[in-house]
Design an enzyme around this catalytic site. Structure first.
Site, PDB file in Angstrom:
ATOM      1  N   SER A  64       0.830  -1.206   0.000  1.00 39.55           N
ATOM      2  CA  SER A  64       0.000   0.000   0.000  1.00 39.55           C
ATOM      3  C   SER A  64       0.869   1.262   0.000  1.00 39.55           C
ATOM      4  O   SER A  64       2.001   1.258   0.473  1.00 39.55           O
ATOM      5  CB  SER A  64      -0.908   0.028   1.235  1.00 39.55           C
ATOM      6  OG  SER A  64      -1.752  -1.102   1.263  1.00 39.55           O
TER       7      SER A  64
HETATM    8  N1  SAH Z   1      -0.909  -4.834   4.236  1.00 39.32           N
HETATM    9  C1  SAH Z   1      -0.262  -5.125   2.964  1.00 39.32           C
HETATM   10  C2  SAH Z   1      -1.147  -4.711   1.789  1.00 39.32           C
HETATM   11  C3  SAH Z   1      -1.218  -5.792   0.777  1.00 39.32           C
HETATM   12  S1  SAH Z   1      -2.459  -5.633  -0.450  1.00 39.32           S
HETATM   13  C4  SAH Z   1       1.121  -4.502   2.891  1.00 39.32           C
HETATM   14  O1  SAH Z   1       1.470  -3.706   3.766  1.00 39.32           O
HETATM   15  O2  SAH Z   1       1.879  -4.836   1.984  1.00 39.32           O
HETATM   16  C5  SAH Z   1      -3.790  -6.592   0.229  1.00 39.32           C
HETATM   17  C6  SAH Z   1      -3.498  -8.007   0.627  1.00 39.32           C
HETATM   18  O3  SAH Z   1      -4.751  -8.623   1.029  1.00 39.32           O
HETATM   19  C7  SAH Z   1      -2.944  -8.902  -0.471  1.00 39.32           C
HETATM   20  O4  SAH Z   1      -1.751  -9.492  -0.025  1.00 39.32           O
HETATM   21  C8  SAH Z   1      -4.034  -9.951  -0.705  1.00 39.32           C
HETATM   22  O5  SAH Z   1      -3.541 -11.216  -1.082  1.00 39.32           O
HETATM   23  C9  SAH Z   1      -4.720  -9.986   0.659  1.00 39.32           C
HETATM   24  N2  SAH Z   1      -6.093 -10.505   0.658  1.00 39.32           N
HETATM   25  C10 SAH Z   1      -7.032 -10.378  -0.322  1.00 39.32           C
HETATM   26  N3  SAH Z   1      -8.183 -10.996   0.059  1.00 39.32           N
HETATM   27  C11 SAH Z   1      -7.956 -11.520   1.300  1.00 39.32           C
HETATM   28  C12 SAH Z   1      -8.743 -12.269   2.229  1.00 39.32           C
HETATM   29  N4  SAH Z   1     -10.020 -12.625   1.951  1.00 39.32           N
HETATM   30  N5  SAH Z   1      -8.190 -12.633   3.414  1.00 39.32           N
HETATM   31  C13 SAH Z   1      -6.908 -12.283   3.712  1.00 39.32           C
HETATM   32  N6  SAH Z   1      -6.110 -11.580   2.882  1.00 39.32           N
HETATM   33  C14 SAH Z   1      -6.627 -11.204   1.687  1.00 39.32           C
END
Ligand code: SAH
Length: 213
Positions: A64
């Site tokens: 993000s």
């Molecule tokens: N907090 C992360 C942001 C990653 S983007 C960072 O700091 O890098 C969002 C993430 O949510 C992705 O890795 C994706 O695989 C995950 N995601 C999507 N749907 C999800 C779900 N139902 N349960 C858990 N994680 C999920």
């Protein structure tokens, strides 16, 4: 894994940018000033680590944007020792910010590739979530509930009820809600049945997915 003076200087500038954009929580700014964000990205993108932008990580996901991480964390109002649940571990950067602020952290990732990578990587930097779980964030983490705070780091098409149910009274859920564009939404639990809802503008996230792989 190197963190040079150049990186540190770039981080200072990023912190100044975030202040200008309205981030005031000193603990959030301090955490972002300390964490080597470039190490959470593939080496090809290292030059972009300290501009205020989201970037690709593995499995079609993104780390993000720093402003988004800062704003969400600020809205969560994390205090040392708070029990926090993160949905969407991804690169582990948001997790590192929460751990740096003294949270006891539980974090869930649904993509195995990212889960495995981040589980190995975070402890190398000294960041140790209480539990890093491969699973579906829509159902939260019933057996560790209730939480002081829950943060969802992917765009949720709707607000999953289990997440509201797993908040302590006085606890907060910070969740971007919407399909193409998301509204940053905060629910504060007032009692067993009452929640106060506030909205904090538009953001763009990768989608919170329902089907696991
Ligand atoms: N907090 C992360 C942001 C990653 S983007 C960072 O700091 O890098 C969002 C993430 O949510 C992705 O890795 C994706 O695989 C995950 N995601 C999507 N749907 C999800 C779900 N139902 N349960 C858990 N994680 C999920």
């Amino acid at each position: 894994m190197k963190d040079t003076f150049t990186h540190q200087g770039m981080r200072k500038k990023l912190v100044e940018t975030l202040k200008k954009k309205g981030i005031v929580d000193k603990n959030v700014l301090q955490a972002i000033g300390k964490i080597p964000r470039h190490l959470f990205m593939d080496s090809g993108f290292v030059d972009h680590a300290y501009v205020d932008k989201a970037f690709p990580i593995a499995a079609d996901q993104t780390i993000s944007q720093p402003y988004t991480v800062a704003r969400q964390t600020e809205l969560l109002e994390v205090k040392k020792g708070d029990k926090i649940l993160e949905i969407g571990t991804g690169s582990g950067y948001q997790a590192a910010v929460l751990l740096e602020m003294g949270a006891t952290l539980f974090t869930i990732e649904r993509q195995n590739e990212l889960f495995k990578k981040t589980k190995l990587f975070l402890p190398k930097l000294g960041y140790k979530p209480k539990r890093l779980i491969f699973g579906d964030g829509y159902i939260g983490l019933e057996k560790e509930a209730p939480f002081d705070g829950i943060i969802v780091t992917a765009g949720a098409p709707f607000v999953p009820n289990p997440l509201l149910a797993q908040l302590k009274i006085g606890g907060k859920l910070v969740i971007p809600v919407g399909e193409n564009v998301q509204i940053m939404t905060v629910f504060k639990r007032k009692s067993d049945t009452e929640f106060e809802k506030e909205e904090y503008g538009e953001f763009r996230f990768v989608p919170l997915l329902e089907d696991k792989n």
